[in-house]
Design an enzyme around this catalytic site. Structure first.
Site, PDB file in Angstrom:
ATOM      1  N   ASP A 130      -5.336  -9.883   3.749  1.00 51.81           N
ATOM      2  CA  ASP A 130      -5.145  -9.828   2.454  1.00 51.81           C
ATOM      3  C   ASP A 130      -4.713 -10.949   1.822  1.00 51.81           C
ATOM      4  O   ASP A 130      -5.298 -11.498   0.662  1.00 51.81           O
ATOM      5  CB  ASP A 130      -3.950  -8.884   1.932  1.00 51.81           C
ATOM      6  CG  ASP A 130      -4.280  -7.518   2.441  1.00 51.81           C
ATOM      7  OD1 ASP A 130      -5.650  -7.147   2.477  1.00 51.81           O
ATOM      8  OD2 ASP A 130      -3.549  -6.533   2.689  1.00 51.81           O
ATOM      9  N   ARG A 174      -4.319  -4.232  -0.985  1.00 51.21           N
ATOM     10  CA  ARG A 174      -3.691  -3.358  -1.886  1.00 51.21           C
ATOM     11  C   ARG A 174      -3.335  -3.721  -3.417  1.00 51.21           C
ATOM     12  O   ARG A 174      -3.332  -3.246  -4.437  1.00 51.21           O
ATOM     13  CB  ARG A 174      -2.510  -3.037  -1.206  1.00 51.21           C
ATOM     14  CG  ARG A 174      -1.386  -1.958  -1.775  1.00 51.21           C
ATOM     15  CD  ARG A 174      -0.089  -2.016  -0.791  1.00 51.21           C
ATOM     16  NE  ARG A 174      -0.834  -1.160   0.425  1.00 51.21           N
ATOM     17  CZ  ARG A 174      -0.785   0.024   0.554  1.00 51.21           C
ATOM     18  NH1 ARG A 174      -0.436   0.635  -0.440  1.00 51.21           N
ATOM     19  NH2 ARG A 174      -1.080   0.540   1.821  1.00 51.21           N
TER      20      ARG A 174
END
Length: 345
Positions: A130, A174
């Site tokens: 990420d 996320r």
């Protein structure tokens, strides 16, 4: 110089390309220092269960191009297990581990930081596809994951064009939309939705209808799994959480595709890249970055720089406080995302 005879290394959280490069570098550099190396299995679970194996240069020969982690991984949080943190420290003494190299993201490194404060020396190596860890320019594994997502969208262009379809591509992310933004830009996605900026679905649908009206009868929409919208409500597909309290995401791609088709009348399909983004052989960039970070971690142990993380800053690998890296997520700045909006067409 710290009095070290044996160090441990574990990989925690989600796997990513380049983990084995770090393990290999740590083993080679530590053995050159005259130290033994213990490979802890399944992340922090291995420290709770005293599950570790000796690692030699022979054991890590040939693992550089391999994806995943030869040490396995888990999302175990010792501080959520009764007596877990104390067990970690107790088992470290039993196994003769003087210091631990923790390879992971904010959760894994957060545990390492807390354990160091309790008296068990740890250093960190930043890992997450990420790219949302603070105090480092990039995390290893990120570039490979972006390339996988970009390649997938390149392929979606051709099939979408052949069938006059809109295809929604769900990308991992996320709280941070780095992968979606970079992969979407590199693959010429026609719209990008990320968690940092509440997206307007009506604007996206208007653009898609305009494309079809002028003869460009297809569209690619990239969306982060944690994307937020100003005019569309997406509920998490699951209410379950992991040991660090994260909701298990999934389903935004399907929900978004259904809503786009409803609002535009255009045939729309979804593709969820999911764990394909974590798998496979790392790019040369991530092999080298993982190697440099692993090497630096051992240098930090030798220098007694505990509760510190190896960090890429510019062209240099530096030691930075783990606390600085985990205090807040590094998210996509508005100006960075604004660049991608230029090409929403």
């Amino acid at each position: 110089m710290a009095n070290i005879k044996k160090i441990g290394i574990l990989t925690g959280g989600g796997d990513c390309p380049g983990l084995n490069a770090v393990i290999r570098a740590v083993v080679f550099k530590a053995i050159d220092n005259g130290w033994e190396v213990a490979g802890v299995k399944y992340g922090w679970k291995g420290m709770i269960n005293a599950d570790a194996v000796p690692l030699t240069k022979k054991d890590v020969e040939g693992i550089l191009p391999l994806g995943g982690t030869i040490l396995k991984t888990s999302r175990t949080n010792p501080f959520k297990v009764e007596g877990g943190a104390e067990k970690v420290i107790e088992n470290a003494k039993k196994m003769g581990i003087d210091c631990l190299v923790a390879v992971g993201g904010e959760d894994t490194l957060g545990v390492a930081n807390k354990l160091t404060k309790m008296g068990f020396a740890c250093v960190g190596v930043p890992k997450t596809i990420d790219n949302d860890l603070g105090a480092t320019d990039y995390t290893f594994g990120y570039q490979t994951a972006v390339q996988i997502a970009s390649d997938a969208m390149d392929r979606l262009h051709t099939t979408a064009k052949s069938h006059d379809r809109v295809i929604v591509c769900e990308v991992m992310g996320r709280h941070a939309g780095w992968m979606t933004t970079d992969a979407g830009m590199s693959a010429s996605a026609h719209w990008i939705f990320i968690p940092e900026v509440k997206g307007n679905l009506d604007e996206c649908c208007k653009l898609l209808k305009e494309r079809y009206a002028r003869g460009d009868r297809y569209g690619i929409v990239a969306v982060s799994e944690g994307a937020l919208f100003s005019d569309f409500d997406v509920e998490a597909a699951s209410k379950e959480t992991d040991a660090f309290g994260h909701v298990k995401l999934g389903g935004v791609g399907k929900a978004l595709a259904k809503e786009i088709e409803k609002r535009t009348g255009l045939e729309t399909r979804e593709v969820v890249l999911g764990h394909t983004q974590r798998g496979g052989s790392p790019l040369a960039y991530d092999r080298v970055l993982g190697t440099r970070l692993g090497y630096k971690a051992v240098e930090m142990v030798k220098a007694g720089q505990f509760a510190m993380m190896a960090s890429l800053r510019g062209e240099k690998i530096e030691a930075v406080p783990i606390e600085e890296a985990v205090k807040e997520l590094k998210t996509v700045p508005e100006g960075y995302y604004k660049v991608s909006r230029t090409f929403f067409n």
